[in-house]
Design a protein around this motif. Structure first.
Motif, PDB file in Angstrom:
ATOM      1  N   VAL A 104      50.140 -27.977  27.206  1.00  0.00           N
ATOM      2  CA  VAL A 104      48.727 -27.621  27.116  1.00  0.00           C
ATOM      3  C   VAL A 104      48.078 -28.563  26.118  1.00  0.00           C
ATOM      4  N   ASP A 105      47.197 -29.409  26.594  1.00  0.00           N
ATOM      5  CA  ASP A 105      46.577 -30.427  25.745  1.00  0.00           C
ATOM      6  C   ASP A 105      45.103 -30.526  26.103  1.00  0.00           C
ATOM      7  N   GLY A 106      44.252 -29.931  25.261  1.00  0.00           N
ATOM      8  CA  GLY A 106      42.834 -29.889  25.574  1.00  0.00           C
ATOM      9  C   GLY A 106      42.608 -29.083  26.841  1.00  0.00           C
ATOM     10  N   SER A 107      41.992 -29.694  27.829  1.00  0.00           N
ATOM     11  CA  SER A 107      41.722 -28.998  29.086  1.00  0.00           C
ATOM     12  C   SER A 107      42.836 -29.189  30.111  1.00  0.00           C
ATOM     13  N   LYS A 108      43.876 -29.939  29.764  1.00  0.00           N
ATOM     14  CA  LYS A 108      44.935 -30.245  30.722  1.00  0.00           C
ATOM     15  C   LYS A 108      46.127 -29.310  30.535  1.00  0.00           C
ATOM     16  N   VAL A 109      46.584 -28.741  31.637  1.00  0.00           N
ATOM     17  CA  VAL A 109      47.763 -27.880  31.644  1.00  0.00           C
ATOM     18  C   VAL A 109      48.734 -28.435  32.685  1.00  0.00           C
ATOM     19  N   THR A 110      49.909 -28.815  32.254  1.00  0.00           N
ATOM     20  CA  THR A 110      50.906 -29.406  33.142  1.00  0.00           C
ATOM     21  C   THR A 110      52.189 -28.591  33.077  1.00  0.00           C
TER      22      THR A 110
END
Length: 208
Positions: free
Chosen positions: A148-154
């Motif tokens: 979870v990094d800012g608006s990115k979820v991988t």
């Protein structure tokens, strides 16, 4: 010499990953808090955190996290259903008030052909579908990473990226009203039990 070799092997194990901190001591639930628990809640068995079939509820980290990499292993019984809450508050339904990364034996007869793509394992529940497939059969251990990094979820499962979501692309006001947690910047990480047995081990996290 044998001891030295074992020590070297241990140094390359999951616990030695640079920047990662263990979230589970293998013996107790210290550092975790149970919310809306059912039955026995979660228990520790043989170095694993177990959500028993008759237990469950939400088991959250005491600490809150904003941007992070969370790595863990899990094993489900057939038809297993759980979830990982991210940026979740301690109140409300984590799938909506925060976000839930689905943990589900989606090929089981209970679910196959009956659920939406956004309910498959690895999905950001009810919003972003998992597009990849790497889930091992029920009863086998899986290795998962949630970044979870800012608006990115991988989400990476057993070495394969199965879900890549950009929260900033959600602009539909109806979706945001239903899922206000998409806008949260921090919160707890936790497991969201749904009345099936799921086991967890090797839990570690790195803040970004």
């Amino acid at each position: 010499m044998r001891y030295l070799m074992l020590a070297c092997l241990a140094a390359t194990a999951w616990g030695a990953e640079p920047g990662f901190v263990s979230l589970f001591d293998g013996k107790t639930l210290d550092g975790w808090q149970l919310v809306n628990g059912r039955g026995p809640g979660y228990v520790v068995e043989n170095g694993t955190i177990v959500c028993p079939k008759e237990g469950g509820g939400n088991l959250y980290t005491g600490k809150q996290y904003s941007n992070f990499v969370f790595r863990f292993e899990f094993k489900m019984e057939p038809g297993g259903n759980n979830g990982v809450g991210i940026r979740a508050p301690l109140t409300g339904d984590a799938a909506y008030a925060g976000m839930e990364i689905q943990i589900l034996d989606h090929d089981h007869a209970n679910y196959k052909g009956k659920i939406k793509p956004t309910q498959r394992h690895g999905s950001v529940y009810d919003v972003f579908p998992a597009t990849g497939e790497a889930l091992k059969p029920a009863g086998e251990w899986n290795s998962e990473e949630i970044r979870v990094d800012g608006s990115k979820v991988t989400v990476t499962l057993n070495g394969k990226v199965i879900s890549e979501a950009d929260l900033s692309t959600v602009t539909d006001l109806a979706v945001l009203k239903k899922h206000p947690g998409l806008l949260r910047k921090t919160g707890h990480v936790g497991f969201l039990g749904h009345g099936t047995r799921v086991e967890f081990r090797n839990l570690r996290i790195k803040e970004l």
